[in-house]
Design an enzyme around this catalytic site. Sequence first.
Site, PDB file in Angstrom:
ATOM      1  N   PHE A 219     -78.000  15.914 -79.734  1.00 52.96           N
ATOM      2  CA  PHE A 219     -76.618  16.290 -79.390  1.00 52.96           C
ATOM      3  C   PHE A 219     -76.024  17.033 -80.577  1.00 52.96           C
ATOM      4  CE2 PHE A 219     -76.139  11.912 -81.067  1.00 52.96           C
ATOM      5  CZ  PHE A 219     -75.143  12.090 -82.022  1.00 52.96           C
ATOM      6  N   GLY A 313     -79.521   8.521 -76.672  1.00 49.95           N
ATOM      7  CA  GLY A 313     -78.738   9.051 -77.793  1.00 49.95           C
ATOM      8  C   GLY A 313     -79.610   9.983 -78.605  1.00 49.95           C
ATOM      9  N   ASP A 314     -79.096  10.359 -79.772  1.00 47.60           N
ATOM     10  CA  ASP A 314     -79.803  11.281 -80.675  1.00 47.60           C
ATOM     11  C   ASP A 314     -80.326  12.522 -79.928  1.00 47.60           C
ATOM     12  OD1 ASP A 314     -79.137   9.322 -82.456  1.00 47.60           O
ATOM     13  OD2 ASP A 314     -81.169   8.801 -83.027  1.00 47.60           O
ATOM     14  N   ASN A 315     -81.639  12.661 -79.834  1.00 49.53           N
ATOM     15  CA  ASN A 315     -82.194  13.891 -79.246  1.00 49.53           C
ATOM     16  C   ASN A 315     -82.373  13.741 -77.728  1.00 49.53           C
ATOM     17  OD1 ASN A 315     -83.173  13.111 -81.971  1.00 49.53           O
ATOM     18  ND2 ASN A 315     -83.778  15.262 -82.060  1.00 49.53           N
ATOM     19  N   TRP A 316     -81.314  13.334 -77.064  1.00 53.41           N
ATOM     20  CA  TRP A 316     -81.413  13.034 -75.630  1.00 53.41           C
ATOM     21  C   TRP A 316     -80.972  14.179 -74.737  1.00 53.41           C
ATOM     22  CZ3 TRP A 316     -77.157  11.147 -72.188  1.00 53.41           C
ATOM     23  CH2 TRP A 316     -75.878  11.478 -72.685  1.00 53.41           C
TER      24      TRP A 316
END
Lengths: 723, 723
Positions: A219, A313-316
């Site tokens: 994100f 989350g993170d690289n989702w």
Amino acid sequence: MQQNKGRVTLPSQQNFLEETKELMERWGADALRDSDGTKLDEEIKQLNAKVYTTYFVARSHNEFAEKHLEEMQQLYLMSKFNTATGNELTIAFLDGYFEEQVEADYIHDVKKWWEVIDRTTGEVVDPVKWQVDKVQNVLIITDAIPWHEYTVSFLAYMKWDPTQMYNHITNDWGDKPHEIPFDVRQPHSNQFVKNYLQKWLKGNPDTDVVRFTTFFYHFTLIFNNLGEEKFVDWFGYGASVSVAALEAFAEEKGYRLRPEDIVDQGYYNSTFRTPTKAYLDYMDFIQKFTVSEIKSLVEEVHGHDKEAMMFLGDNWIGAEPYGKYFKDTGIDAVVGSVGDGTTLRMIADIPHVKYTEGRFLPYFFPDTFYDGNDPVLEAKENWLTARRALMRKPLDRIGYGGYLSLAYKFPSFVDYVGKITNEFRSIYELIHEVKPYSGLKVAVLNAWGRLRTWQTHMVAHGKYYKQTYSYQGVLEALSGSATDVTFLSFDDVIKSGIPDDVDVLINAGDASTAFSGGECWLDETLTSTIREWVYNGGGFIGIGEPTAFHHQGRFFQLADVLGVDKELGFSLSTNKHFTETVDAHFISENITSYDFGESTDNVYALREDAEVIEYSNGSIHLSSSSYGKGRGVYMAGLPYSHENTDLLMRSLYYAANKEKQFNVWHASNPYCEVHAYPDIKKYTVVNNSAEKQVTHVYLGTGISYEVALEPCEMKWEDYANEG
Amino acid sequence: MQQNKGRVTLPSQQNFLEETKELMERWGADALRDSDGTKLDEEIKQLNAKVYTTYFVARSHNEFAEKHLEEMQQLYLMSKFNTATGNELTIAFLDGYFEEQVEADYIHDVKKWWEVIDRTTGEVVDPVKWQVDKVQNVLIITDAIPWHEYTVSFLAYMKWDPTQMYNHITNDWGDKPHEIPFDVRQPHSNQFVKNYLQKWLKGNPDTDVVRFTTFFYHFTLIFNNLGEEKFVDWFGYGASVSVAALEAFAEEKGYRLRPEDIVDQGYYNSTFRTPTKAYLDYMDFIQKFTVSEIKSLVEEVHGHDKEAMMFLGDNWIGAEPYGKYFKDTGIDAVVGSVGDGTTLRMIADIPHVKYTEGRFLPYFFPDTFYDGNDPVLEAKENWLTARRALMRKPLDRIGYGGYLSLAYKFPSFVDYVGKITNEFRSIYELIHEVKPYSGLKVAVLNAWGRLRTWQTHMVAHGKYYKQTYSYQGVLEALSGSATDVTFLSFDDVIKSGIPDDVDVLINAGDASTAFSGGECWLDETLTSTIREWVYNGGGFIGIGEPTAFHHQGRFFQLADVLGVDKELGFSLSTNKHFTETVDAHFISENITSYDFGESTDNVYALREDAEVIEYSNGSIHLSSSSYGKGRGVYMAGLPYSHENTDLLMRSLYYAANKEKQFNVWHASNPYCEVHAYPDIKKYTVVNNSAEKQVTHVYLGTGISYEVALEPCEMKWEDYANEG
């Protein structure tokens, strides 16, 4: 009814074998995980527990990334606004950005991929009128119009994975290498990602669950020149951009995107922006690609008899669990952080997976676990907040994160988590396959609909914003209450109408945001469909600035349904006569004092028959209105609290014309709730507070009795057919 | 220094000769007037005083009006919004209107002069799709689109003069006939108005001043079906409309107006609406006509050796004293009601007249003059508020209105007015031809400019509005402070730039109102002109939502000049880092506690170098910023108070880069002010409060001394050249 083991995941760490065994026993854990910064010992991996191993797909492999810097991930960034004071304007477009995170992309033709915009007029500046000095990192406009403002939208490389950057800077990791994110869309990266996973799976036979943290695109998280957070959007597609992606997009969708389609005046299409067609197309394009790449990774994982778990989350980005392609990933499980009831439901409701897991708070980090602090307080609040959501749709597993050794030093915390885990298992055992009683079906209506299920009004995950809490309260209240909740987009309503089983529509948000809807409300099919539906008996609740877009003498486009509108200053000449509040109203029966949060000002009633429930400081903050056989309810804001949950529930029943069914499986005390499970003839009365409570409990028949509950207590009861 | 007689007008009444003589003596009155409802006796007319006689031009002659009902004044009115639930929709367009005031015009072709609008789409409904039932007073749309909203704009006759209606209803005048307003544009009325005035002038030899109350068209004042005020706009051209006017307009301007040009979505072009070209054309057309008709009446008055005085209010539409044709009327004097400093200046600054007169408060009516109430309190407050404005630009005369017999019963009031009248005369005598010292020239910038001099943010004259007081405070503060004030329109700036002598521009108002400017700010000449001017040393103060129109990533279009913008929810993802307040600032040196009135929320600094002066609850309410050699200042609101006047003055000096000249002819105590008159080498220190005050007084040299002042005291001093 209680089980002592299972459905709980613990973090562990090196040299912590005996304590891990003890805590596994006390908390009934059946899975162990590592974290960013901790590793599991061999002995720990051999314990009687599933082993989760954190896996980074597109970072943490600098040995590869450094050889293919041309495959680094990219971003479109916008410079600051720059005012021309003469005909030549020099723009240091990187000004304000963090040079350790981003650098300009000089590999691709700047004249083709960059865009200079005259923000005074909105016009694109002809590329012949500017050039880039690649040594000084400046762009010079040679034919600027004096006193106009200009921005540069430029393509950049992102040299540092944002999560690692955040952890690195926050924890002061010193000279630890910066992890370079690479782009799975590029040929070498794509090959590397697949080969490496294959090799890794072979080399990690003890791993049962590959915990993807996460996939390809982070994100949007941009730091400033001081290394502080500059821009954060948990839903942002910023890091998914590249020349390759833009070319592929043009190929697939039949038209080219402009930089402005991504940069969006500097708003970067935050979820608060009503999405453009181009941006929706771009999301679709990225999602389709992301899902197909995930699919092949998951197949590889399955081929090694392991499970694939996704961290939410993170690289989702592109892997949104409520996205239309998600089911094709084949992912087994999703794990995410539970901050409240809303985030619990965001995880628990995810379709197409075998199980879901919530990581509870507090995180085992020194900011909570230090001498003199009592981590039980945060744990209790987190559990109470989440538990009511769990009663509606349980997670399949819960867990914790951080340093287990820290938690171990707090015996009362260890005790309390023992209680939580037991209570969780007992709840789960009873209800995980049972539909709870719902008195109503509610649809939350905004520009995003299903894609952002339980995710409205979120900026950075878990962060408080003054501008959002008065709306997030709506979802939080709903997350644990006896309603079925669905998310509808304006397009859904325009294309398919309002589903038959919906009792009440809710539209909540600030004017012109995607959650209120802005210009979408000019669509006559949208307004007509809702008017007809309410007129025939539906309920419509507007919160804040619902349906707001100034057009043809109205700000709230459904002012007729709501019975109120907001004064913008144009109609001060019109007297506002209807300010008298009703003596009593079903909606406000239980309220002791109102809290509309940031609230909305200058709202007035259009009609004499509007029921003004709360009026103060020259403005209506709560009202209802009849519209044919249906009803509209207006609220100025709804921050989360037990009293506001009661207020919302009453508003829903009133809007739906179902007040008579309100006292069914209901607790009269707003700090308590009743959850009933007709299929198993059980119900529970829950004290959602940390104080003793006394409440009337209304059974399914409407018959009531009084009960006293200890702090946090839940009382399960069986009931016969008459219940 | 004091004079005991002159410059004061009293109301008188029948059978009140001796008391009138006594009060004339005690207050030094040299003129007597009648009122609506009072007449003067012959003996009173023979006293040594000028006689003013109230004269109604276009009402109060039912003997004529009833014979020419077809010449009654007209209005365009809009029905309520009506939602179609099927294909046929019946609209009771008069619903909500007062049948004693208005009736539909069925004389002129409804298909030609009325307009039905689909407010969902904004489209005009083809007249073949509707018909009017003139018996039932309903309009039936036969081909409505279900769930769209419709309004009817219809031409109506106004049967009752609004002021007489208001007085009639308020004072319960029973069966007293309703005065029918007739339209001087119509042939019989035009003739009647002229003939009657001629006759009347001959028949009233004792009248010295014909007090026109007023001319032809009343400001818009519409009552509802309960006989209560429904719509009031002191500037509204509603009652100037007629078929004859619309035909003449088409002839003169070369295009036809639509009903919507007048009805304006139900806003009726209130002064808060940024005016359209059509409406400006219409105003110009009415003003030109009105002025030419007034001119002939005034010539007639002059022909009888009398003076023509205009009352500023009631039927004043088209005769705006700051309008471009006003000077052609030949009017001798204007009288108006003084509620505060702003309204005093609105009257006192009127150009092209021989003298101005202010009617002070309290009005001699039973609502103030009743047993147990002390009318001195209101008189004192009114005088203190108005006096500071008088020091800048005195009225030529003051006066009172109502029943003199009521005032006579309050001896302390009679005493106090004696003091006021003496003080007024003494001030006038000294300064009426002398320019006071001004440290700065300020231009108030909005869509109206000069036409609405001292009249911004006014709805109904003298009435409080929650939405306006935080802006009206700006004018009130300016009205009595040592600044020159001018009013500029956006068009003035676009066509002629900013006058050389202006130090600071002020733009104040809610977004999209005419006073902030809305879409006008998309004009690149406007923004560029101001940017260049500030950059080269000008000052720009924005209050509330200045320059606001969301466009190209900015809400405040001059955010770069102000250094701040307002968060609309689209840029929540962008961190707002610059929240730290400065330790000390010139602007806030004197402030003890801030009051921004209704204030503005969610304002944030764009740049590190913005000086945040006040930040609370997540928002900036006061800040300054450099812009080239100039400065911008932002304020969230400025209700009137002595402290806020000080704050505004400091902001002006700061914005103008003239802080060093602030302590020149200045009082350090915000409750006091210094007014200096260099031409006569005098200055006065004024206590604007009803309490004792001590202040430092700064002379023209900057040298200061301390002085104590009694409540309300003003101390005049001479000064030598070194002053």
